[in-house]
Motif scaffolding. Sequence first.
Motif, PDB file in Angstrom:
ATOM      1  N   SER A   9      16.640  17.686 -10.912  1.00 25.37           N
ATOM      2  CA  SER A   9      16.208  19.231 -11.953  1.00 25.37           C
ATOM      3  C   SER A   9      15.286  18.959 -12.707  1.00 25.37           C
ATOM      4  O   SER A   9      15.057  20.368 -12.852  1.00 25.37           O
ATOM      5  CB  SER A   9      17.425  18.519 -12.221  1.00 25.37           C
ATOM      6  OG  SER A   9      18.819  18.758 -12.124  1.00 25.37           O
ATOM      7  N   MET A  10      14.800  17.931 -13.399  1.00 26.32           N
ATOM      8  CA  MET A  10      13.239  18.747 -13.438  1.00 26.32           C
ATOM      9  C   MET A  10      12.342  19.156 -13.286  1.00 26.32           C
ATOM     10  O   MET A  10      11.206  19.870 -13.337  1.00 26.32           O
ATOM     11  CB  MET A  10      13.055  16.673 -14.978  1.00 26.32           C
ATOM     12  CG  MET A  10      13.648  17.063 -15.905  1.00 26.32           C
ATOM     13  SD  MET A  10      13.406  15.196 -16.476  1.00 26.32           S
ATOM     14  CE  MET A  10      11.820  15.853 -17.441  1.00 26.32           C
TER      15      MET A  10
ATOM     16  N   PRO B  91      23.339  10.200 -11.479  1.00 22.07           N
ATOM     17  CA  PRO B  91      22.622  10.841 -12.344  1.00 22.07           C
ATOM     18  C   PRO B  91      20.813  10.751 -13.138  1.00 22.07           C
ATOM     19  O   PRO B  91      20.426  11.182 -13.278  1.00 22.07           O
ATOM     20  CB  PRO B  91      23.111   9.990 -14.067  1.00 22.07           C
ATOM     21  CG  PRO B  91      23.782   8.701 -13.471  1.00 22.07           C
ATOM     22  CD  PRO B  91      23.681   8.981 -12.243  1.00 22.07           C
ATOM     23  N   TRP B  92      20.557   9.658 -12.244  1.00 20.90           N
ATOM     24  CA  TRP B  92      18.881   9.587 -12.930  1.00 20.90           C
ATOM     25  C   TRP B  92      18.190  10.301 -11.728  1.00 20.90           C
ATOM     26  O   TRP B  92      17.322  10.527 -11.458  1.00 20.90           O
ATOM     27  CB  TRP B  92      18.323   8.157 -12.158  1.00 20.90           C
ATOM     28  CG  TRP B  92      18.418   7.231 -14.006  1.00 20.90           C
ATOM     29  CD1 TRP B  92      19.891   6.812 -13.729  1.00 20.90           C
ATOM     30  CD2 TRP B  92      18.343   7.286 -15.316  1.00 20.90           C
ATOM     31  NE1 TRP B  92      19.798   5.633 -14.770  1.00 20.90           N
ATOM     32  CE2 TRP B  92      18.882   6.800 -16.213  1.00 20.90           C
ATOM     33  CE3 TRP B  92      16.846   8.415 -15.255  1.00 20.90           C
ATOM     34  CZ2 TRP B  92      18.413   6.953 -17.156  1.00 20.90           C
ATOM     35  CZ3 TRP B  92      17.107   8.242 -17.065  1.00 20.90           C
ATOM     36  CH2 TRP B  92      17.902   7.443 -18.136  1.00 20.90           C
TER      37      TRP B  92
ATOM     38  N   ALA C 132      19.017  14.355 -13.021  1.00 18.40           N
ATOM     39  CA  ALA C 132      17.717  14.238 -14.102  1.00 18.40           C
ATOM     40  C   ALA C 132      16.546  14.760 -12.913  1.00 18.40           C
ATOM     41  O   ALA C 132      16.034  16.083 -13.661  1.00 18.40           O
ATOM     42  CB  ALA C 132      18.149  13.460 -14.931  1.00 18.40           C
ATOM     43  N   CYS C 133      15.752  13.690 -12.934  1.00 16.27           N
ATOM     44  CA  CYS C 133      14.643  14.061 -11.547  1.00 16.27           C
ATOM     45  C   CYS C 133      14.476  15.374 -10.902  1.00 16.27           C
ATOM     46  O   CYS C 133      13.235  16.283 -11.308  1.00 16.27           O
ATOM     47  CB  CYS C 133      14.123  13.161 -11.559  1.00 16.27           C
ATOM     48  SG  CYS C 133      14.088  11.447 -12.066  1.00 16.27           S
TER      49      CYS C 133
ATOM     50  N   PHE D  25      11.115   9.992 -20.374  1.00 14.98           N
ATOM     51  CA  PHE D  25      11.631   9.744 -19.401  1.00 14.98           C
ATOM     52  C   PHE D  25      12.137   8.783 -18.843  1.00 14.98           C
ATOM     53  O   PHE D  25      12.483   8.407 -18.793  1.00 14.98           O
ATOM     54  CB  PHE D  25      12.166  11.320 -19.511  1.00 14.98           C
ATOM     55  CG  PHE D  25      13.310  11.145 -17.869  1.00 14.98           C
ATOM     56  CD1 PHE D  25      14.493  11.410 -18.253  1.00 14.98           C
ATOM     57  CD2 PHE D  25      13.231  10.880 -16.392  1.00 14.98           C
ATOM     58  CE1 PHE D  25      15.592  11.444 -17.605  1.00 14.98           C
ATOM     59  CE2 PHE D  25      14.254  11.242 -15.610  1.00 14.98           C
ATOM     60  CZ  PHE D  25      15.230  11.330 -16.375  1.00 14.98           C
TER      61      PHE D  25
ATOM     62  N   VAL E  53      18.174  22.426 -17.123  1.00  9.95           N
ATOM     63  CA  VAL E  53      17.540  22.610 -17.083  1.00  9.95           C
ATOM     64  C   VAL E  53      16.368  24.069 -16.823  1.00  9.95           C
ATOM     65  O   VAL E  53      15.792  23.859 -17.867  1.00  9.95           O
ATOM     66  CB  VAL E  53      16.361  21.478 -15.795  1.00  9.95           C
ATOM     67  CG1 VAL E  53      15.303  21.008 -16.193  1.00  9.95           C
ATOM     68  CG2 VAL E  53      17.107  20.178 -16.284  1.00  9.95           C
TER      69      VAL E  53
ATOM     70  N   PRO F 215      22.988  20.059 -12.502  1.00 10.32           N
ATOM     71  CA  PRO F 215      21.894  20.544 -13.884  1.00 10.32           C
ATOM     72  C   PRO F 215      20.289  20.767 -13.639  1.00 10.32           C
ATOM     73  O   PRO F 215      20.572  20.656 -14.307  1.00 10.32           O
ATOM     74  CB  PRO F 215      21.607  18.508 -13.448  1.00 10.32           C
ATOM     75  CG  PRO F 215      22.304  18.425 -12.640  1.00 10.32           C
ATOM     76  CD  PRO F 215      23.263  19.195 -12.042  1.00 10.32           C
ATOM     77  N   SER F 216      20.020  21.698 -12.363  1.00  8.34           N
ATOM     78  CA  SER F 216      19.071  22.362 -12.328  1.00  8.34           C
ATOM     79  C   SER F 216      19.365  23.600 -12.770  1.00  8.34           C
ATOM     80  O   SER F 216      18.685  24.100 -13.730  1.00  8.34           O
ATOM     81  CB  SER F 216      18.613  22.498 -10.799  1.00  8.34           C
ATOM     82  OG  SER F 216      18.655  20.783 -10.188  1.00  8.34           O
TER      83      SER F 216
END
Length: 657
Positions: free
Chosen positions: A379-380, A372-373, A376-377, A463, A425, A421-422
């Motif tokens: 995608s951001m 998940p991390w 998230a990174c 974050f 975001v 997730p991208s």
Amino acid sequence: MAIVKMARAQLTAFDTEKAALLQALQAMGDIHFADLAEDFQAENYDHLLYRDQAGAKLAGLEEELAALNHAIEGLEAMKPTPGLLASLNSALPTMTYDQAKSQAANLQMRAKALEIRYKLRSLSHNKELISQARAERTNLQAYKKLDVTLADLDRLKTTSYALGTIPRKSEDFFRKRLAETEETYFEVLSSDEKNLYFLLLYTAAEKSYVEDTLREFAFAGKKLPYNQTADELSEEISRRIKKLEAENQQISQDLEALSEHNLDKLKLRAEWLRNEVLQEEARNRFIASPHLFMLELYLAEDRTEELKKTLAATLHKDYLLELETVERQDARVAEVPVMLCNNALVTPFENVVETFATPRYDEIDPTPVVMPWYAACFSMMLGDFGYALLIFVLSLIILKAFKLKPASRQTLRFFNILSVPSMFVGLLYGSFFALDIPRYIPLIGLISPTRDTNQMLIFSFAFGLAMLFFGLGVNGYMKIRDKDPIGLLADVISWYLMIVGIALLLFGSKIGLSDRYKPVYMGMVIAGVVLVLLFSAREEKSWGGRLGWGAYNVYGVSSWIGDVVSFARLTALAMSGGFIGYAVNLIASMLMGSIPGFALSLVVLVVFHLFNIFLSGLSAYVHTLRLIYVEFFGKFYEGGGIPFKRFRADSEYVDIQ
């Protein structure tokens, strides 16, 4: 979703049953042999037992395998290069171990492999001869105007000759020097950028002068066949080339026929041989006596019953089996190989962990934590709905429409998962192929990296701190699991106290907290410092060493600043991708004033947005790895485990399951 629980087995059996046992264990597949011989040598038992050795069979297998591989590579090289779409269908044919054994074990392909190797060498040799002949024929073109042979020239009684070249740049000076002679004949046969090709006839009276002149101008003589003109020799070479080409055409046809009837058999036999080589090489990890051998292996605990049944069915003489489950507290835990087992969503991220280091058997599998991390990174950093949607659609089409190798499939699954997730975001950023979505669709685009840079930076730092705290929490979970309260206090809680206390001292008033709580925050910091100072180096025997290393560890709080600041790359990469995309859209809009301009703008949009997707995706992939490896893993993960190595050769031609 964890490290597979392993069992350790030590087996002693009669040497006569070793070959059958190795094949039976290889059929099981998920077997990892320990180097038992190394342990026994370390304990000085070598006067009673010795390291088992692969015999002459191994050399024979490797020799045959080399011949097969050479033949396969040669036949494959003759095939036309597949197109892009065809190359995506890269999955190997599959076959069970028993099927491979029944079909490949007795295949006699060595003679065919040697025949193919001979023909391939003949083909290569002929191509080399053709290349040399063509070069020779090309060189002869410069002397094509010479319609006499060297024999004709040698028959001249009172005249000598010079046939060859001088540098082209010296032609004018050379002609002037020859103009001073009276009985010398000079004929230019041809010229190119570098050389002047000529025939020179001169008498004995002028021989000394002419030969001095030739030396002065770096004359290089040319040797032609004595009784043939250059044109006649050129025709002879052409006939020789045609003959060699005809031979090669026939050889190619023969190789095509051999490929059609034998290539699949060669591949299957080679794949089987690679597994037989692995069987022979495994012997080097065993110990032996004149009549017995002993091995040690690891396998998943839930397959121990299968191992017992395999041994009972294979070994017909008495044998001794010692079987035990390996716990995290095992004295030899550092030697236990590690096998990971995760669900379909998490498995593609195992490569992220294994590229850094395989976890130790007494650690946790960090893959479910990383997934998940990492997503998230990534995608951001990518941060565009259109880019992510395109990655999702293309990867999904390829996954569904083509038969891929397992490694290629896992890579595509990796990016397919990251694209979801991208897209989310991208909606938060309000970006669709760098277009500003909120201008057209309200309630989308809560924050923009290109406009709200300061807010984005603050969010990135927050974050990052949350991600690092989570990693520290994983460390705390491991301390609780291992019943290590001192480690929990000194290595986890102490850092929470210090970092949170320092953060509240610096920023508490800015988020509305009263200054009257500052003594509490200071107390948190002091408590954390004391815990680290006294207990972080608890393995040191002396208090001097403990306090010294403890003080050094307290200084490590400064590294948290660098770790948190590293998350600024989340904003930086989102901004860079957004600005490049914006520039592409701006250039395309400037070209749309006419029909040709519109067509050109479409080319600009497609080409440069694809380039930006590649650049942004690659940057997000690499920099997320950096955040995971350096900042995140530094809080809880060391690795250094032994990867579980299956007792099967890596599939190259046939996937033997």
